[in-house]
Structures are given as structure tokens and as C-alpha cells.
Scaffold this motif. Structure first.
Motif, PDB file in Angstrom:
ATOM      1  N   TYR A 247      32.751  12.087  13.317  1.00 44.56           N
ATOM      2  CA  TYR A 247      31.904  12.782  13.367  1.00 44.56           C
ATOM      3  C   TYR A 247      32.026  13.983  14.006  1.00 44.56           C
ATOM      4  CZ  TYR A 247      29.859   7.587  12.279  1.00 44.56           C
ATOM      5  OH  TYR A 247      29.255   6.742  12.068  1.00 44.56           O
ATOM      6  N   GLN A 248      31.187  14.837  13.818  1.00 45.87           N
ATOM      7  CA  GLN A 248      31.258  16.247  14.791  1.00 45.87           C
ATOM      8  C   GLN A 248      30.250  15.906  15.526  1.00 45.87           C
ATOM      9  OE1 GLN A 248      30.823  19.900  12.128  1.00 45.87           O
ATOM     10  NE2 GLN A 248      29.934  20.821  14.231  1.00 45.87           N
ATOM     11  N   VAL A 249      30.762  15.739  17.214  1.00 41.79           N
ATOM     12  CA  VAL A 249      29.802  15.488  18.265  1.00 41.79           C
ATOM     13  C   VAL A 249      29.261  16.317  19.409  1.00 41.79           C
ATOM     14  CG1 VAL A 249      29.778  13.712  20.367  1.00 41.79           C
ATOM     15  CG2 VAL A 249      30.883  13.157  17.921  1.00 41.79           C
ATOM     16  N   THR A 250      27.997  16.779  18.927  1.00 43.85           N
ATOM     17  CA  THR A 250      27.129  17.456  19.911  1.00 43.85           C
ATOM     18  C   THR A 250      27.068  16.320  21.607  1.00 43.85           C
ATOM     19  OG1 THR A 250      26.092  18.618  19.141  1.00 43.85           O
ATOM     20  CG2 THR A 250      25.383  18.691  21.434  1.00 43.85           C
ATOM     21  N   VAL A 251      27.528  16.709  22.725  1.00 44.55           N
ATOM     22  CA  VAL A 251      27.503  15.991  24.201  1.00 44.55           C
ATOM     23  C   VAL A 251      26.814  16.432  24.952  1.00 44.55           C
ATOM     24  CG1 VAL A 251      28.965  15.010  25.928  1.00 44.55           C
ATOM     25  CG2 VAL A 251      30.176  15.286  24.159  1.00 44.55           C
ATOM     26  N   THR A 252      25.732  15.559  25.766  1.00 43.89           N
ATOM     27  CA  THR A 252      24.800  15.747  26.766  1.00 43.89           C
ATOM     28  C   THR A 252      24.876  14.972  27.856  1.00 43.89           C
ATOM     29  OG1 THR A 252      23.090  14.717  25.098  1.00 43.89           O
ATOM     30  CG2 THR A 252      23.785  17.358  24.446  1.00 43.89           C
ATOM     31  N   ASN A 253      24.094  15.927  28.800  1.00 40.14           N
ATOM     32  CA  ASN A 253      24.115  14.422  29.380  1.00 40.14           C
ATOM     33  C   ASN A 253      23.078  13.972  30.695  1.00 40.14           C
ATOM     34  OD1 ASN A 253      23.809  16.495  31.258  1.00 40.14           O
ATOM     35  ND2 ASN A 253      25.897  16.422  32.118  1.00 40.14           N
ATOM     36  N   SER A 254      22.126  14.882  29.935  1.00 41.18           N
ATOM     37  CA  SER A 254      20.297  14.628  31.017  1.00 41.18           C
ATOM     38  C   SER A 254      19.373  14.748  29.472  1.00 41.18           C
ATOM     39  CB  SER A 254      20.047  15.672  31.446  1.00 41.18           C
ATOM     40  OG  SER A 254      20.226  17.608  31.032  1.00 41.18           O
ATOM     41  N   LEU A 255      18.244  13.930  29.768  1.00 36.14           N
ATOM     42  CA  LEU A 255      17.174  14.720  29.031  1.00 36.14           C
ATOM     43  C   LEU A 255      16.961  16.011  28.485  1.00 36.14           C
ATOM     44  CD1 LEU A 255      13.999  11.701  29.975  1.00 36.14           C
ATOM     45  CD2 LEU A 255      16.017  11.784  28.220  1.00 36.14           C
ATOM     46  N   ALA A 256      17.172  16.830  29.230  1.00 37.47           N
ATOM     47  CA  ALA A 256      16.848  18.378  28.779  1.00 37.47           C
ATOM     48  C   ALA A 256      17.803  18.724  28.133  1.00 37.47           C
ATOM     49  CB  ALA A 256      16.422  18.939  30.565  1.00 37.47           C
ATOM     50  N   SER A 257      18.987  18.652  28.434  1.00 40.96           N
ATOM     51  CA  SER A 257      20.438  19.163  27.957  1.00 40.96           C
ATOM     52  C   SER A 257      20.068  18.733  26.429  1.00 40.96           C
ATOM     53  CB  SER A 257      21.796  18.480  28.533  1.00 40.96           C
ATOM     54  OG  SER A 257      21.600  17.702  28.590  1.00 40.96           O
ATOM     55  N   PHE A 258      19.704  17.526  26.149  1.00 39.40           N
ATOM     56  CA  PHE A 258      19.356  16.411  24.881  1.00 39.40           C
ATOM     57  C   PHE A 258      18.199  17.803  24.073  1.00 39.40           C
ATOM     58  CE2 PHE A 258      17.826  14.382  21.620  1.00 39.40           C
ATOM     59  CZ  PHE A 258      18.750  13.495  21.146  1.00 39.40           C
ATOM     60  N   VAL A 259      17.255  17.994  24.484  1.00 32.63           N
ATOM     61  CA  VAL A 259      16.022  19.134  23.818  1.00 32.63           C
ATOM     62  C   VAL A 259      16.558  20.338  23.957  1.00 32.63           C
ATOM     63  CG1 VAL A 259      13.973  19.987  24.809  1.00 32.63           C
ATOM     64  CG2 VAL A 259      14.405  17.171  25.279  1.00 32.63           C
ATOM     65  N   ALA A 260      17.307  20.832  25.035  1.00 30.34           N
ATOM     66  CA  ALA A 260      17.698  21.436  24.279  1.00 30.34           C
ATOM     67  C   ALA A 260      18.625  22.094  23.436  1.00 30.34           C
ATOM     68  CB  ALA A 260      18.735  22.793  25.650  1.00 30.34           C
ATOM     69  N   ALA A 261      19.500  20.666  23.223  1.00 30.06           N
ATOM     70  CA  ALA A 261      20.809  20.685  22.066  1.00 30.06           C
ATOM     71  C   ALA A 261      20.676  20.386  20.804  1.00 30.06           C
ATOM     72  CB  ALA A 261      21.880  20.162  22.369  1.00 30.06           C
ATOM     73  N   PHE A 262      19.341  19.197  20.488  1.00 29.81           N
ATOM     74  CA  PHE A 262      19.173  18.597  19.572  1.00 29.81           C
ATOM     75  C   PHE A 262      18.233  19.563  18.846  1.00 29.81           C
ATOM     76  CE2 PHE A 262      16.410  16.164  16.883  1.00 29.81           C
ATOM     77  CZ  PHE A 262      17.306  15.233  16.198  1.00 29.81           C
ATOM     78  N   ASP A 263      19.468  19.387  17.435  1.00 32.33           N
ATOM     79  CA  ASP A 263      19.123  20.582  15.921  1.00 32.33           C
ATOM     80  C   ASP A 263      18.820  18.935  15.033  1.00 32.33           C
ATOM     81  OD1 ASP A 263      17.986  22.175  13.687  1.00 32.33           O
ATOM     82  OD2 ASP A 263      19.511  23.159  14.034  1.00 32.33           O
ATOM     83  N   GLU A 264      17.317  18.874  14.736  1.00 26.66           N
ATOM     84  CA  GLU A 264      16.877  17.638  13.919  1.00 26.66           C
ATOM     85  C   GLU A 264      17.122  18.157  12.051  1.00 26.66           C
ATOM     86  OE1 GLU A 264      15.062  14.431  12.486  1.00 26.66           O
ATOM     87  OE2 GLU A 264      14.300  15.352  13.607  1.00 26.66           O
ATOM     88  N   GLN A 265      17.833  19.182  11.910  1.00 28.06           N
ATOM     89  CA  GLN A 265      18.427  20.051  10.715  1.00 28.06           C
ATOM     90  C   GLN A 265      19.496  19.805  10.528  1.00 28.06           C
ATOM     91  OE1 GLN A 265      16.220  20.415   7.910  1.00 28.06           O
ATOM     92  NE2 GLN A 265      15.265  20.642   9.594  1.00 28.06           N
TER      93      GLN A 265
END
Length: 228
Positions: free
Chosen positions: A26-44
Motif C-alpha cells: 500500500y501507499q500510506v498517508t500517516v495522520t495522528n489526529s482528527l485534524a491532520s486526517f481532515v487536512a490530508a484526506f483526499d477522496e479521489q
């Protein structure tokens, strides 16, 4: 390569999961909080997610609910210390596809993610065989793109591809490399597999069909042809 977003606030576990998921391809994006998830998440881009629930800035269940409310089809695995039945029921009601307790064998996580990929239509559909040419040390992908292989890479691939569809143990692969399993540094094999996956994708544009079974070995899961 399937892109996955990981939400985990425990630093040591986040590193372990990141390394394991990358070994699984997998190609992984790591986040450690709700705020960092929202900032990093890309539905596409992100098609799968592994989410902790107890987070420093909120509850992961609320995040799952918000994603589902806006119609997200993201494949979600809740990976949490909350293992009681009531917690599991809440997780499924909020929209988690799977619910795993921390401390489970990571091979179970890999199997759950593979099942999600299959259900969401994310698994590669083979149209031809992968061909390993021993003489010129080449791997030909189903799209006819060729990759020149190092001596070490062809030894590993030959060991895996001649047993396509079966689990090949790490001991067998180390033996194929003509190394002593008892003194061999296992991290060398992990590094070689990661580099090989990356080279195949960069050169051919296709994902190497190699499944990692962390406590057992690897499985090359598509049809192959080996040419001497």
C-alpha cells in the motif's frame, strides 16, 4: 498501488503499521489526529482507511459517521483498543466496514484489507501472465513492459514465481539467496522486497502481485510463465 490513509496517535504503533502496510504493497498517508486526517484526506486518492477511535482531539466514530453522511465510499477498518461488543456494534452502525481490536495478528488486518479491496473492485484484474526470463534477467509485466533485474531480485522472484499461488516462507527465500537463515538480517529481505515493488511499479506502471504474510512469508498470486 492502492492508497491508504492511516489514523493512529500512538507513535510506535503508527510506525509499525506504516511499515507493515507498505510491505503489503500500500501507499500510506500517516495522520495522528482528527485534524491532520481532515487536512490530508483526499477522496479521489485514498480508497482505504485504518482508523483509531480514541484520539487526542475527538472520537474516530464521529469521523466515520461524518464520512458516511457525505456519501464517502472509503473502505474503513476501525483499529482500536475498544473491543467490547457494544463498541463493535457502534462502529458498524456508524459505517465502519470492519472492526479489529488492537493486539490482533497483523496478518488478519492484511486479510481484511484485501477483502475490502476485492469488494470495492480495487484488486488488479490480470489480462495476461507475468513472465520471468532467467537468461536476460528480465521481468515482463502483463502490459508487455520489461524490467531489468539485479541478480538478487531474480533469485527472489524465481523462488516466489515458481510457487505462484502458494505461500513461500522467508526461510525458503533466504535459502534461495544462498544465505544462512540463522545469521541473515531479515531487514535486508524487507528492504529488497520494498525496492522491488517500487521498481516494478515505476517501470511498468503495474503493482507487483505479491502478498505479504508477515509471520509466514510471501505469495505471488497471479499467473506466471518462467522462461529459462
Amino acid at each position: 498501488m492502492t492508497e491508504l490513509i492511516l489514523l493512529e496517535d500512538e507513535p510506535v504503533l503508527a510506525v509499525e503499521l506504516d511499515e507493515f502496510l507498505r510491505e503489503c504493497g500500500y501507499q500510506v498517508t500517516v495522520t495522528n489526529s482528527l485534524a491532520s486526517f481532515v487536512a490530508a484526506f483526499d477522496e479521489q486518492r485514498h480508497r482505504l482507511a485504518v482508523l483509531d477511535l480514541g484520539l487526542p482531539d475527538g472520537d474516530g466514530l464521529e469521523l466515520i459517521g461524518q464520512l458516511r453522511e457525505r456519501g464517502s465510499t472509503l473502505g474503513i477498518v476501525a483499529f482500536t483498543a475498544r473491543s467490547a461488543t457494544a463498541h463493535r456494534v457502534s462502529g458498524f452502525r456508524q459505517g465502519a466496514d470492519h472492526y479489529l481490536a488492537k493486539g490482533c495478528d497483523l496478518d488478519e488486518l492484511a486479510a481484511v484489507l484485501e477483502a475490502l479491496r476485492r469488494r470495492l473492485g480495487l484488486l488488479p484484474q490480470p489480462t495476461a501472465t507475468w513472465q520471468l526470463r532467467l537468461g536476460p534477467r528480465q521481468l515482463q509485466a502483463p502490459n508487455q513492459q520489461d524490467l531489468r533485474l539485479s541478480h538478487q531480485d531474480i533469485l527472489v522472484l524465481h523462488c516466489l514465481m515458481r510457487r505462484a499461488g502458494e505461500i513461500v516462507s522467508r526461510r525458503e527465500i533466504v535459502s534461495a539467496l544462498d544465505e544462512d537463515y540463522l545469521t541473515y538480517d531479515q531487514r535486508r529481505l524487507d528492504t529488497q522486497i520494498r525496492r522491488l515493488r517500487r521498481k516494478v511499479e515505476e517501470t511498468t506502471g503495474l503493482e507487483l502481485p505479491l502478498k505479504t504474510l508477515r509471520n509466514n512469508g510471501y505469495c505471488f498470486y497471479e499467473q506466471v510463465q518462467i522462461v529459462g
